[in-house]
Design a protein around this motif. Structure first.
Motif, PDB file in Angstrom:
ATOM      1  N   ALA A 281       5.170  14.008-108.853  1.00  0.00           N
ATOM      2  CA  ALA A 281       6.237  13.745-109.809  1.00  0.00           C
ATOM      3  C   ALA A 281       5.856  11.967-109.641  1.00  0.00           C
ATOM      4  O   ALA A 281       5.465  11.555-108.490  1.00  0.00           O
ATOM      5  CB  ALA A 281       7.783  13.860-109.659  1.00  0.00           C
ATOM      6  N   GLN A 282       5.964  11.361-110.876  1.00  0.00           N
ATOM      7  CA  GLN A 282       5.757   9.929-110.666  1.00  0.00           C
ATOM      8  C   GLN A 282       7.296   9.357-110.710  1.00  0.00           C
ATOM      9  O   GLN A 282       8.111   9.639-112.168  1.00  0.00           O
ATOM     10  CB  GLN A 282       4.913   9.435-111.804  1.00  0.00           C
ATOM     11  CG  GLN A 282       4.705   7.811-111.996  1.00  0.00           C
ATOM     12  CD  GLN A 282       3.931   7.717-113.192  1.00  0.00           C
ATOM     13  OE1 GLN A 282       3.363   8.295-113.949  1.00  0.00           O
ATOM     14  NE2 GLN A 282       3.607   6.128-113.215  1.00  0.00           N
ATOM     15  N   ASP A 283       7.515   8.288-110.071  1.00  0.00           N
ATOM     16  CA  ASP A 283       8.783   7.899-109.931  1.00  0.00           C
ATOM     17  C   ASP A 283       9.061   6.998-111.564  1.00  0.00           C
ATOM     18  O   ASP A 283       8.303   6.294-111.803  1.00  0.00           O
ATOM     19  CB  ASP A 283       9.150   6.854-108.892  1.00  0.00           C
ATOM     20  CG  ASP A 283       9.235   7.391-107.565  1.00  0.00           C
ATOM     21  OD1 ASP A 283       9.571   8.798-107.582  1.00  0.00           O
ATOM     22  OD2 ASP A 283       9.244   7.042-106.556  1.00  0.00           O
ATOM     23  N   ILE A 284      10.216   6.957-111.896  1.00  0.00           N
ATOM     24  CA  ILE A 284      10.595   6.415-113.282  1.00  0.00           C
ATOM     25  C   ILE A 284      10.965   4.939-113.051  1.00  0.00           C
ATOM     26  O   ILE A 284      12.143   4.650-112.295  1.00  0.00           O
ATOM     27  CB  ILE A 284      11.884   7.210-113.817  1.00  0.00           C
ATOM     28  CG1 ILE A 284      11.270   8.813-114.353  1.00  0.00           C
ATOM     29  CG2 ILE A 284      11.977   6.647-115.179  1.00  0.00           C
ATOM     30  CD1 ILE A 284      12.393   9.423-114.903  1.00  0.00           C
ATOM     31  N   THR A 285      10.177   4.292-113.419  1.00  0.00           N
ATOM     32  CA  THR A 285      10.650   2.800-113.498  1.00  0.00           C
ATOM     33  C   THR A 285      11.341   2.525-114.748  1.00  0.00           C
ATOM     34  O   THR A 285      11.354   3.114-115.532  1.00  0.00           O
ATOM     35  CB  THR A 285       9.539   1.923-113.363  1.00  0.00           C
ATOM     36  OG1 THR A 285       8.551   2.019-114.523  1.00  0.00           O
ATOM     37  CG2 THR A 285       8.705   2.110-112.170  1.00  0.00           C
ATOM     38  N   GLU A 286      12.005   1.103-114.724  1.00  0.00           N
ATOM     39  CA  GLU A 286      12.755   0.909-115.968  1.00  0.00           C
ATOM     40  C   GLU A 286      11.918   0.721-117.134  1.00  0.00           C
ATOM     41  O   GLU A 286      12.318   1.204-118.264  1.00  0.00           O
ATOM     42  CB  GLU A 286      13.554  -0.455-115.563  1.00  0.00           C
ATOM     43  CG  GLU A 286      14.557  -1.129-116.756  1.00  0.00           C
ATOM     44  CD  GLU A 286      15.388  -0.050-117.257  1.00  0.00           C
ATOM     45  OE1 GLU A 286      15.853   0.219-118.164  1.00  0.00           O
ATOM     46  OE2 GLU A 286      15.972   0.564-116.082  1.00  0.00           O
ATOM     47  N   GLY A 287      10.597   0.381-116.813  1.00  0.00           N
ATOM     48  CA  GLY A 287       9.728   0.180-117.985  1.00  0.00           C
ATOM     49  C   GLY A 287       9.196   1.518-118.565  1.00  0.00           C
ATOM     50  O   GLY A 287       8.731   1.811-119.736  1.00  0.00           O
TER      51      GLY A 287
END
Length: 541
Positions: free
Chosen positions: A481-487
């Protein structure tokens, strides 16, 4: 020649989800990449261009996306489900989740975007496993490990691709392209030969004077471009950069003018400043003694700026005069597309006129030179110069048409319609179990959540296909998985240029789509957005 306002290239932007110009070319050559925002080519005067995103930019392609990814699904009236592009997995061929029209019951908490036919929904776990896709160009073909590599990508210095940075007037970076040095050398050589006839006493020093003339001439071009830039900033249109290059300069303005009046002003200020500079140099020439170095330099700069202004006022895209004509037709018809079509075709006619007429005028001596014999070296040089100018004008006019079509179809790109249904899974869930849940729910993506159900990361499709089927029970979703950033949180209501701007600001292969309440709606794939973009561009306006 200028490309600004609504006629720039999208921001060909190294961080754009995909390059607009590539998409426009695809759309034009396929059944139907679009590109420069009215993509204007350089001329002696310089040009302005808008990236519209890039708008004029198309969404960034998820590089090396699995070759078996199916076509994007289309919405079917009366059905409820997901209007998504396909996902891939392992197994050789795509397998339908359900052959009937009945919708499977979703897993609790799974997002439910608008639906396509269930037959278009492949099984996440049963598709070929090609070489894993890469999130960024510098990655190798090894399976993606998670968010760490993406973070390294974002921390890399951006390469503007604009050449040598010279400064930031009004906060806008000014670059000198490598091609400028070639033109400067050519101007130095040609003007030096002219100085030898006018001021023979200079000797070899004439080339230093010629080099000063070349730099001063391009300083005038920079003033021309700064006029466009200041006007754009005045109208609250963002300017990405100014670039001095072969045959002039370009001001890359990222948005289109909102009204024909602003479009007209934005185009006219460049030639106007060139005329003002010509007047200033004329006054200076009258104040010095004729036949001296200052007198010859000032006369040359006055004539050069008059040529720049006159050439840019020709009424055809991508020249400033073409953009002024576009604004006039836009005002009369109320349709910016009509203005673009009219000005672009006039630009193509102008290109043919330059190709044929410029050599004939030079041979006849109508431009102030001596009459030339057909077949001499000067004739070949004139023909080559005319061909280059004609190609630049013709290409710029074509790019303007493609970018106008791009802006016309941008509203068709809607995050809600392109989003894949997703199922929430906890961090320690085995990949095989997560895929089973997704396929049972007819979902096409996985979102990793914490114990409270809050989203933490998005599982990459490319990472899934990189895991052999026999290893999937032993691999947890958190490692893929790829961490969810605000962008990476995209509102479901985003559409058109606003959607492209959001994706461009945070390059990634997948994004979490959320409702205004913060509830998970699904996952948006950059590859799906690009595919929809190209399909929209392929349809006639």
């Amino acid at each position: 020649m200028d490309e600004s306002g609504g006629s720039g290239r999208p921001q060909s932007d190294e961080h754009a989800p995909a390059q607009a110009e590539h998409a426009s070319d695809q759309a034009e050559t396929e059944p139907g990449r679009t590109a420069g925002a009215s993509g204007h080519a350089e001329t002696t005067s310089g040009r302005t261009a808008s990236a519209s995103g890039q708008a004029e930019s198309a969404p960034r392609r998820a590089e090396s996306a699995p070759s078996s990814a199916p076509r994007p699904a289309t919405e079917r009236p009366g059905a409820e489900g997901d209007a998504h592009a396909g996902a891939t997995g392992e197994g050789g061929t795509q397998v339908e989740v359900d052959g009937s029209d009945a919708e499977p019951e979703p897993t609790p908490g799974a997002a439910r975007p608008e639906s396509a036919d269930p037959a278009d929904r492949p099984n996440l776990s049963k598709a070929p496993a090609p070489t894993p896709a890469r999130a960024h160009a510098h990655h190798t073909g090894e399976p993606l490990k998670g968010a760490k590599e993406d973070k390294e990508d974002k921390d890399e210095p951006k390469n503007p691709g604009g050449g040598l940075l010279m400064g930031r007037p009004f906060g806008v970076p000014v670059y000198v392209a490598p091609s400028w040095f070639l033109v400067a050398a050519l101007i130095t050589w040609v003007f030096g030969g002219q100085l030898d006839r006018v001021l023979p006493e200079l000797g070899s020093a004439r080339y230093l004077v010629s080099l000063f003339f070349a730099v001063a001439f391009y300083a005038s071009v920079l003033v021309h471009e700064l006029a466009h830039t200041v006007a754009a900033l005045r109208f609250k249109l963002p300017v990405r950069r100014i670039q001095l290059q072969f045959f002039g300069g370009v001001s890359e303005i990222e948005k289109e003018s909102e009204t024909p009046g602003r479009e007209f002003v934005l185009a006219f200020v460049g030639p106007l400043l060139s005329l003002v500079l010509a007047g200033v140099f004329y006054v200076g020439m009258r104040a010095v003694e004729p036949g001296t170095v200052p007198g010859v330099l000032l006369a040359g700069l006055m004539i050069s700026n008059l040529i720049v202004a006159a050439f840019n006022l020709l009424p055809g895209l991508p020249l400033d005069g073409g953009r002024m004509l576009r604004a006039v037709v836009w005002k009369i018809t109320g349709k910016p597309m009509s203005g673009t079509i009219a000005a672009a075709w006039v630009g193509r006619a102008l290109a043919i006129s330059v190709l044929i007429g410029l050599p004939l005028l030079n041979q006849s001596g109508a431009l102030g030179g001596e009459t030339q014999d057909i077949g001499g070296m000067d004739t070949v040089t004139d023909a080559l110069l005319a061909a280059i100018l004609a190609a630049i004008i013709w290409t710029g006019a074509g790019n303007s048409l493609r970018m106008a079509r791009l802006r016309e179809h941008l509203p068709e790109l809607r995050a809600r319609a392109l989003t894949r249904r997703a199922v929430p899974v906890e961090t320690d869930t085995p990949l095989s179990e997560a895929l089973r849940r997704a396929n049972a729910a007819g979902a096409r993506a996985l979102v990793v959540v914490d114990a409270d159900g809050d989203p933490l990361s998005v599982v990459r499709e490319a990472a899934i296909v990189g895991v052999p089927e026999h290893r999937r029970p032993w691999v947890t979703v958190s490692g893929l998985a790829q961490d969810i950033t605000e962008g990476m949180r995209v509102p479901a209501e985003l559409a058109g240029e606003d959607l492209l701007d959001r994706l461009r600001a945070t390059p990634a292969t997948e994004y979490l789509v959320v409702e205004t309440s913060g509830e998970i709606y699904g996952v948006l794939s950059a590859a799906d957005v690009e595919r929809a973009f190209v399909n929209a561009m392929a349809r006639p306006s």
